[in-house]
Design an enzyme around this catalytic site. Sequence first.
Site, mmCIF file in Angstrom:
data_model
loop_
_atom_site.group_PDB
_atom_site.id
_atom_site.type_symbol
_atom_site.label_atom_id
_atom_site.label_comp_id
_atom_site.label_asym_id
_atom_site.label_seq_id
_atom_site.Cartn_x
_atom_site.Cartn_y
_atom_site.Cartn_z
ATOM 1 N N CYS A 1 -29.513 -4.765 -3.599
ATOM 2 C CA CYS A 1 -29.776 -5.339 -2.284
ATOM 3 C C CYS A 1 -30.967 -6.280 -2.371
ATOM 4 O O CYS A 1 -31.567 -6.463 -3.432
ATOM 5 C CB CYS A 1 -30.049 -4.232 -1.256
ATOM 6 N N CYS B 1 -34.241 -4.979 -3.738
ATOM 7 C CA CYS B 1 -34.324 -5.021 -5.196
ATOM 8 C C CYS B 1 -34.688 -6.425 -5.670
ATOM 9 O O CYS B 1 -35.506 -6.601 -6.577
ATOM 10 C CB CYS B 1 -32.996 -4.599 -5.799
ATOM 11 N N CYS C 1 -24.127 17.172 18.488
ATOM 12 C CA CYS C 1 -23.965 15.737 18.744
ATOM 13 C C CYS C 1 -24.281 14.932 17.483
ATOM 14 O O CYS C 1 -23.601 13.952 17.162
ATOM 15 C CB CYS C 1 -24.880 15.284 19.878
ATOM 16 N N ASP D 1 -51.376 10.435 -15.691
ATOM 17 C CA ASP D 1 -51.575 9.376 -16.674
ATOM 18 C C ASP D 1 -53.072 9.052 -16.711
ATOM 19 O O ASP D 1 -53.776 9.231 -15.710
ATOM 20 C CB ASP D 1 -50.757 8.149 -16.264
#
Length: 962
Positions: free
Chosen positions: A13, A16, A233, A644
């Site tokens: 899309c 991206c 609903c 990290d």
Amino acid sequence: MNTITLPLTNVRCMRCVNKIRDAISLLPAIQLIDINTEQLTVSTESPLPSLFDTITALGYQVGYHYQLPISGLSCGRCVAKIEQALNERHDIAHFNITKQLADVSGSISKQALTDLIIGLGYQVVTSQIQYHYNFTLTGLSCGKCIAKLTTALTQDNIDIITIDKNNLSVTTSLTADDIITIVTTTGYQATLNTGDQAPDVTNNPIAPEPEPIIAPQGTATQLLLSGLTCASCVASVEKAIKAVEGVDSVNVNLAERTALIYGQASLQAVITAIENAGYGAEQSEDDQTRRIRQQQQNQQTFKTHIRNATVSLALGVPLMAWGIFGGSMVIDSTTSQISWGVIGLITLALLVTAGKDFYINSWKAFLHHRATMDTLVALGTGAAWLFSMAVVIAPDLFPLAARHVYFEASAMIIGLITIGHALEARARSRTSKALERLIDLQPQTAIVVENGQETEQPLSAVVAGMTLRLKPGAKVAVDGSVIDGNSYLDESMLTGEPLAVHKKIGDHVRAGTINQQGSLLFKAEHIGTDTMLARIIQLVRQAQSSKPALARLADTISSIFVPSVMIIAILTAMAWFYFGPQPASVYMLVAATTVLIIACPCALGLATPMSVTVGVGRAAELGILIKDAEAMQQAAGIDTVVLDKTGTLTEGKPQVVDYKIYNTLTREQLVQLAASLEQSSEHPLANAIVQSAQQQQLDLYPHSDFMTYSGLGVSGTVDQQQLLLGNAKFMNQNNIKITHAETDFDFIANQGATPVYLAQNGLLAGIIGISDPLRKDSFSAVKRMQKMGLNVVMLTGDSIKTAQVIAAKLGITDVVADVLPDGKAAQITLLQQQGKRVAMVGDGINDAPALALAEVGIAMGSGTDVAIESAQFTLMRHSLHGVADALELSKATLRNIKENLFGAFIYNTLGIPIAAGVLFPLTGTLLSPVIAGAAMALSSITVVSNANRLRLFKPSQQHQEK
């Protein structure tokens, strides 16, 4: 400049596309010409590896990847001959040549690659044809599943191109059935995508070029819904929307009365499907319009409910007071028959006005073969009114003790339930305050500078490339870069960071941030829905509409709850009629009506979406962006946090701090050679060396034959010198003797710096020590996480000695060092195999595989689009305290959801038997339908109020730094 067009794979899309565009804009010497979901065109002077590595790190594929069996190579010179030829081509990104195989990726065609190899005097073996398959996967639910399947597919004759929970793309010599068998044996399912059957290669010496995988492009559209009253609903609307062609998935949020739809379905077809299901839907094009419309709906709903409740209680309260204080509610004379008949007609008028929505909605539900909360209310109040009118019209048909009328019950039930809805709507409107504050950050005008003239123009008139003026106290209108001036900007609403940030020429400014002091000129770069603020708003909205596993459990229960209650009410009525005391008809009516009223599943339907909506909004206020509610549920169970080192625990701004020389070079020459070699690299350590040379005003030599070896180092030629720069493993692989430098290596490493070796013409020339200082709050954040009972692990590619020094400063005892980038994911898998539930914290780009494998991936950074898409959590402020905040808030949200669900389940579990009369033998009385109506309204208000407590959530006290 070379213009290259490359195919793209797995770009679904425009989000991206924007993500790739943002990443490419950061690459030097590469200019983006055009990009869509299928391909991109760039103009470049630099080699392709940086472009390929950047796009691959985002989770997409670019160009082609070939593994050609080759023959005729007899020694290392033959290999070097092919490597030199490939290195001279601009359309090659990466290659690895052995005497048996050419592994090449780039924009080159397979035929051109084959011709090149044959032209050098070697052969391409065609006996083992490689096929390209794309599969749709089912049954994978988490990173562990992906890791398990990846391990099963890791074979010599299978090359995994992409793998996630839904898709698998491989290049292999096996058949598609062989791959499906492997997947099935592992415990999952795979379906070969249409059109991806293996090609006929009987007379084709070369396997055809793999076609890029283009997944269906999907967009997210939000609709405002009306007519929803309960979880039943929600199930009905979701079912109706999913039936529309082109809809990939849908999330309906009862708390917000919205539907978030993914796919390429016709919007009008979706709206028509919702209307045909008996509900209303409309679209608002932008956030401001949507917000205004939602506010209007909420205000109108609140006013309508208050008006209807007032009218209902105005009739019901006096009638109830009459009965409580001794007034007769029994038809025992013509006078009472006439007077109660008039009251019955007034009550009927009330039911068809103030209570009409209950009956209209229940009729619509009946036409669509379903039952909702409105069905229960309509049956209960309708039955009470019909029984009472029957008594009024024909009292002789009933025994004297059964001639009781219940008009006050119908009126009071309508009034109490409606006032409950009104209070619920008022409380519900507070759940999106965080999102509204984000929307408020977007100014509606901007000061445009053209030809030296400044004019205030609507935001819609601003286009990329315009020059804008930012005055003191004003909000930034769009994303851009400062071209003149300097000032301090308040970015707290985007990052959660309270301190203002200094902005100068070249710095980026984000829409919605507030200028505090000076005046700035900046160039507009991203506008409208492309701004960071717009993407954050969209991400928050999607997360608020998502559902954790607990919500799916509640949805499943709700789908069968109302029909089950109706069956219970019928059975209750039958039991009282046949086995109850006289007058049986009265007891039957009271018990059945009370069961119908008390069992309304409003609280059950609101329990999860209310908590998720408030929790995700509170996270946004704290600078934490959450991709979906499932991630919050996963985060609540985390027991191990993997950190990290570079850019997470440290500042991410390394500096050269020491030198050791082993030949005739001076320090300046050592740095000059290293910086000349590294000048095209994007690695943080390379930047530190180049900056050191620039600070010393050293001229950089041109380089050639530059090669990058992931996790090891780089090589190349500078001033006719063959140079190698990297770690000890890289030196050993290239037979560089470094034993005599171990003492110096240890000395630098023991200072917490990273030693980097430089070899010149096959001999060690020196060591450069590079230090990346710890962030000021890393120590306190690590201690805070440990105090929370979390096992903190440091994961780094740095040397073990340097890593241990850093870990010791932080109080981390579990250290994994010397890990290559592709080995980080393996470490996550190892921890998971030990039974750990892992959160991986990284920069969102280099650590993407590990982030995807962990139960929860947390991306540190400034909130770039790359980071947002890389993990389930993104921390807008670069502080490890955000990790602790995210985990604490996730636990608080999950706890809140469980409290709501527990309350809703307990309410119905206890309420229904009591309403059916299980306490009658002890008390001699039945629960009044009026009390049941009040209890049902109170249950909904309790759930909404409890969820709103999350708005007051505050992270635990942060530890003071040493």
